[in-house]
Design an enzyme around this catalytic site. Sequence first.
Site, PDB file in Angstrom:
ATOM      1  N   ASP A 181       0.901  -1.145   0.000  1.00 18.45           N
ATOM      2  CA  ASP A 181       0.000   0.000   0.000  1.00 18.45           C
ATOM      3  C   ASP A 181       0.936   1.190   0.000  1.00 18.45           C
ATOM      4  O   ASP A 181       1.553   1.498   1.024  1.00 18.45           O
ATOM      5  CB  ASP A 181      -0.891   0.021   1.247  1.00 18.45           C
ATOM      6  CG  ASP A 181      -1.911   1.149   1.165  1.00 18.45           C
ATOM      7  OD1 ASP A 181      -1.494   2.298   0.877  1.00 18.45           O
ATOM      8  OD2 ASP A 181      -3.105   0.907   1.381  1.00 18.45           O
ATOM      9  N   HIS A 182       1.089   1.830  -1.137  1.00 21.41           N
ATOM     10  CA  HIS A 182       2.185   2.805  -1.243  1.00 21.41           C
ATOM     11  C   HIS A 182       2.016   3.997  -0.299  1.00 21.41           C
ATOM     12  O   HIS A 182       2.973   4.691  -0.007  1.00 21.41           O
ATOM     13  CB  HIS A 182       2.412   3.240  -2.699  1.00 21.41           C
ATOM     14  CG  HIS A 182       1.450   4.275  -3.195  1.00 21.41           C
ATOM     15  ND1 HIS A 182       0.198   3.975  -3.648  1.00 21.41           N
ATOM     16  CD2 HIS A 182       1.568   5.620  -3.308  1.00 21.41           C
ATOM     17  CE1 HIS A 182      -0.414   5.088  -4.022  1.00 21.41           C
ATOM     18  NE2 HIS A 182       0.401   6.106  -3.825  1.00 21.41           N
ATOM     19  N   LYS A 186       4.911   6.555   2.375  1.00 21.13           N
ATOM     20  CA  LYS A 186       5.083   8.011   2.384  1.00 21.13           C
ATOM     21  C   LYS A 186       5.655   8.453   3.723  1.00 21.13           C
ATOM     22  O   LYS A 186       5.160   8.062   4.783  1.00 21.13           O
ATOM     23  CB  LYS A 186       3.734   8.717   2.128  1.00 21.13           C
ATOM     24  CG  LYS A 186       3.192   8.516   0.707  1.00 21.13           C
ATOM     25  CD  LYS A 186       1.872   9.258   0.529  1.00 21.13           C
ATOM     26  CE  LYS A 186       1.144   8.850  -0.741  1.00 21.13           C
ATOM     27  NZ  LYS A 186       1.584   9.546  -1.945  1.00 21.13           N
ATOM     28  N   GLU A 220      -8.198  14.456  -5.155  1.00 17.09           N
ATOM     29  CA  GLU A 220      -7.352  14.502  -6.353  1.00 17.09           C
ATOM     30  C   GLU A 220      -7.985  15.423  -7.374  1.00 17.09           C
ATOM     31  O   GLU A 220      -9.202  15.421  -7.545  1.00 17.09           O
ATOM     32  CB  GLU A 220      -7.223  13.103  -6.968  1.00 17.09           C
ATOM     33  CG  GLU A 220      -6.532  12.105  -6.076  1.00 17.09           C
ATOM     34  CD  GLU A 220      -6.295  10.794  -6.814  1.00 17.09           C
ATOM     35  OE1 GLU A 220      -5.241  10.662  -7.437  1.00 17.09           O
ATOM     36  OE2 GLU A 220      -7.185   9.932  -6.778  1.00 17.09           O
ATOM     37  N   ASP A 239     -10.510   1.573  -5.055  1.00 17.92           N
ATOM     38  CA  ASP A 239      -9.261   2.209  -5.479  1.00 17.92           C
ATOM     39  C   ASP A 239      -8.583   2.971  -4.338  1.00 17.92           C
ATOM     40  O   ASP A 239      -7.359   2.987  -4.243  1.00 17.92           O
ATOM     41  CB  ASP A 239      -9.556   3.167  -6.644  1.00 17.92           C
ATOM     42  CG  ASP A 239      -8.295   3.720  -7.287  1.00 17.92           C
ATOM     43  OD1 ASP A 239      -7.381   2.920  -7.568  1.00 17.92           O
ATOM     44  OD2 ASP A 239      -8.219   4.944  -7.504  1.00 17.92           O
ATOM     45  N   HIS A 244      -5.862   2.783   0.932  1.00 20.22           N
ATOM     46  CA  HIS A 244      -5.125   3.957   1.403  1.00 20.22           C
ATOM     47  C   HIS A 244      -5.812   4.667   2.577  1.00 20.22           C
ATOM     48  O   HIS A 244      -5.192   4.963   3.594  1.00 20.22           O
ATOM     49  CB  HIS A 244      -4.923   4.958   0.261  1.00 20.22           C
ATOM     50  CG  HIS A 244      -4.287   4.359  -0.962  1.00 20.22           C
ATOM     51  ND1 HIS A 244      -3.293   3.412  -0.891  1.00 20.22           N
ATOM     52  CD2 HIS A 244      -4.499   4.575  -2.285  1.00 20.22           C
ATOM     53  CE1 HIS A 244      -2.916   3.080  -2.127  1.00 20.22           C
ATOM     54  NE2 HIS A 244      -3.646   3.766  -2.991  1.00 20.22           N
ATOM     55  N   LYS A 345      -5.243  18.557  -5.537  1.00 17.62           N
ATOM     56  CA  LYS A 345      -4.658  17.364  -4.934  1.00 17.62           C
ATOM     57  C   LYS A 345      -4.274  17.710  -3.498  1.00 17.62           C
ATOM     58  O   LYS A 345      -3.427  18.571  -3.256  1.00 17.62           O
ATOM     59  CB  LYS A 345      -3.406  16.975  -5.722  1.00 17.62           C
ATOM     60  CG  LYS A 345      -2.525  15.954  -5.031  1.00 17.62           C
ATOM     61  CD  LYS A 345      -2.709  14.607  -5.659  1.00 17.62           C
ATOM     62  CE  LYS A 345      -1.902  13.537  -4.946  1.00 17.62           C
ATOM     63  NZ  LYS A 345      -2.349  12.205  -5.335  1.00 17.62           N
TER      64      LYS A 345
HETATM   65  C1  BG6 Z   1      -3.461   4.768  -6.545  1.00 22.32           C
HETATM   66  C2  BG6 Z   1      -4.803   4.828  -7.203  1.00 22.32           C
HETATM   67  O1  BG6 Z   1      -3.366   3.655  -5.694  1.00 22.32           O
HETATM   68  O2  BG6 Z   1      -3.275   5.935  -5.769  1.00 22.32           O
HETATM   69  C3  BG6 Z   1      -4.925   6.069  -8.063  1.00 22.32           C
HETATM   70  O3  BG6 Z   1      -4.987   3.678  -8.005  1.00 22.32           O
HETATM   71  C4  BG6 Z   1      -4.599   7.297  -7.253  1.00 22.32           C
HETATM   72  O4  BG6 Z   1      -6.232   6.187  -8.604  1.00 22.32           O
HETATM   73  C5  BG6 Z   1      -3.283   7.127  -6.526  1.00 22.32           C
HETATM   74  O5  BG6 Z   1      -4.534   8.394  -8.140  1.00 22.32           O
HETATM   75  C6  BG6 Z   1      -3.007   8.283  -5.593  1.00 22.32           C
HETATM   76  O6  BG6 Z   1      -1.717   8.146  -5.071  1.00 22.32           O
HETATM   77  P1  BG6 Z   1      -0.862   9.404  -4.657  1.00 22.32           P
HETATM   78  O7  BG6 Z   1       0.396   8.847  -4.092  1.00 22.32           O
HETATM   79  O8  BG6 Z   1      -0.656  10.218  -5.898  1.00 22.32           O
HETATM   80  O9  BG6 Z   1      -1.685  10.152  -3.659  1.00 22.32           O
END
Ligand code: BG6
Length: 479
Positions: A181-182, A186, A220, A239, A244, A345
């Site tokens: 989960d990226h 962060k 976003e 998504d 997240h 964003k």
């Molecule tokens: C991704 C989603 O996991 O996270 C995207 O699939 C989204 O739809 C993105 O735009 C947002 O990530 P970040 O790091 O730009 O906030």
Amino acid sequence: APEPATLVIFGVTGDLAKRKLLPAVFGLWQDGLLGTAFNILGVGRQDMTDEQFREFALDALRTSKETDEIQEGSLEKFASLLFYTFGDFADIGIYERIKRELDEAESAHGGRKNAVFYLSTPPSLFEPISTGLGSAGLADETEGWRRLIIEKPFGRDLQSALDLNATIHAHWQETQVYRIDHYLGKETVQNIMAIRFGNAIFEPIWNRTYVDHVQITAAEDLGLEGRAGYYEEAGVVRDMLQNHLMQLFALTAMETPVAFDAGAIRDEKVKVLRATRPITEDAAVRGQYAAGTVSGEQVVGYRDEPNVKPGSKTPTYVAVKLEIDNWRWSGVPFYLRSGKHLPKKVTEIAVVFQRPPLGLFPGGAERNVLAFRIQPDEGVSLKFSSKTPGQEDLLREVVMDFRYDAFGAQLESPYSRLLLDAMLGDATLFPREDEVERAWELVAHILNMDVEPQPYTSGTWGPDAADDLLGHDRRWRRL
Ligand code: BG6
């Protein structure tokens, strides 16, 4: 020094690998964090030689915005670490070839059989690849370590996540599995724990006695970005919310872990997710963007995007109210929202405190807010009231602001942190199976994609109904 290892990237010619993974690995390698006995084996469906793959990778590094400054001679040296193999992921032959390639790299690594397999592929391939690797004996850890990194989305509902976990566990121990989960990679997300548990002044007021409610926003300005094929099936709940936002929520709401390690932290995250009630229909607002103007540009409505089904009900906005049945948070709502084509964003967690018990000053009393700004303009701010200079006792809200700029350091890509952690065997920043499953349970009632979402004009903060979710005495923060 890091142990010798091979990083095997499935789907290496895909977008994610090109834009994020290869630059992240390159940065780590150039900083000496991956050691000298290190190789990358790219795996794809495309027919390419090692030489062609090296060209492909170098091109990706030269064009990605995320590539660190390239030192003299570094690219050529990096290229010599790269190998490639291709084929059909459903065919056992490819895993035999991977095994031979690994054997070769590993004899050059002094015989240590350490490898990380990164599945940067469409989710339908997670099962065949993890099974294929397992059947070929590549999950076997007798002569080194073998780890599996799995991209999102992990399942599309509870049942498919359970099935995927079961398939993986036929060959892999849970300790070998790293679900990405990226958001957890962060810097500012990790800082939630640092601020909460590295200071003495916040934790005593982090509860129902002092907190009125919490707001978590991941807005976003971007829209679909040509991802209709994926997004039509996912929608914002799959998504963003299930993964997240739920992770941000768990880190904010969890109890103090007994240690700063993977087991203890993940235990606490699961505990608070278990104490949270599954979201009901009436505690959720789903929206879908209509035509409008975002950052000065005219954009079409979701239904008019290329490859979106006519009359699609896929939600691009969601706001929910979470209620937690535990001692700390009983009665304190957590409001979460996320959407595409909102005005800008911005990702933020705001802990909104209760008003002072008496409004001694004219104009009443405002609520203090501690806000974690996850991105952009990363930082933490505290809003409180202060006397305005002059004869009258007038209060005004002021802000104390910490900015990451103060460190004078560039924030790393979340992928470098997560990749390095996986190479080092630290799973703290990777959701465990029970966490992922519980997060699916929490959103189960609102996954149905046959509910008509409420239209909102692109470039606005989502449907009006999202305001009603907060009740008459609370308002979404203006960000
Ligand atoms: C991704 C989603 O996991 O996270 C995207 O699939 C989204 O739809 C993105 O735009 C947002 O990530 P970040 O790091 O730009 O906030």
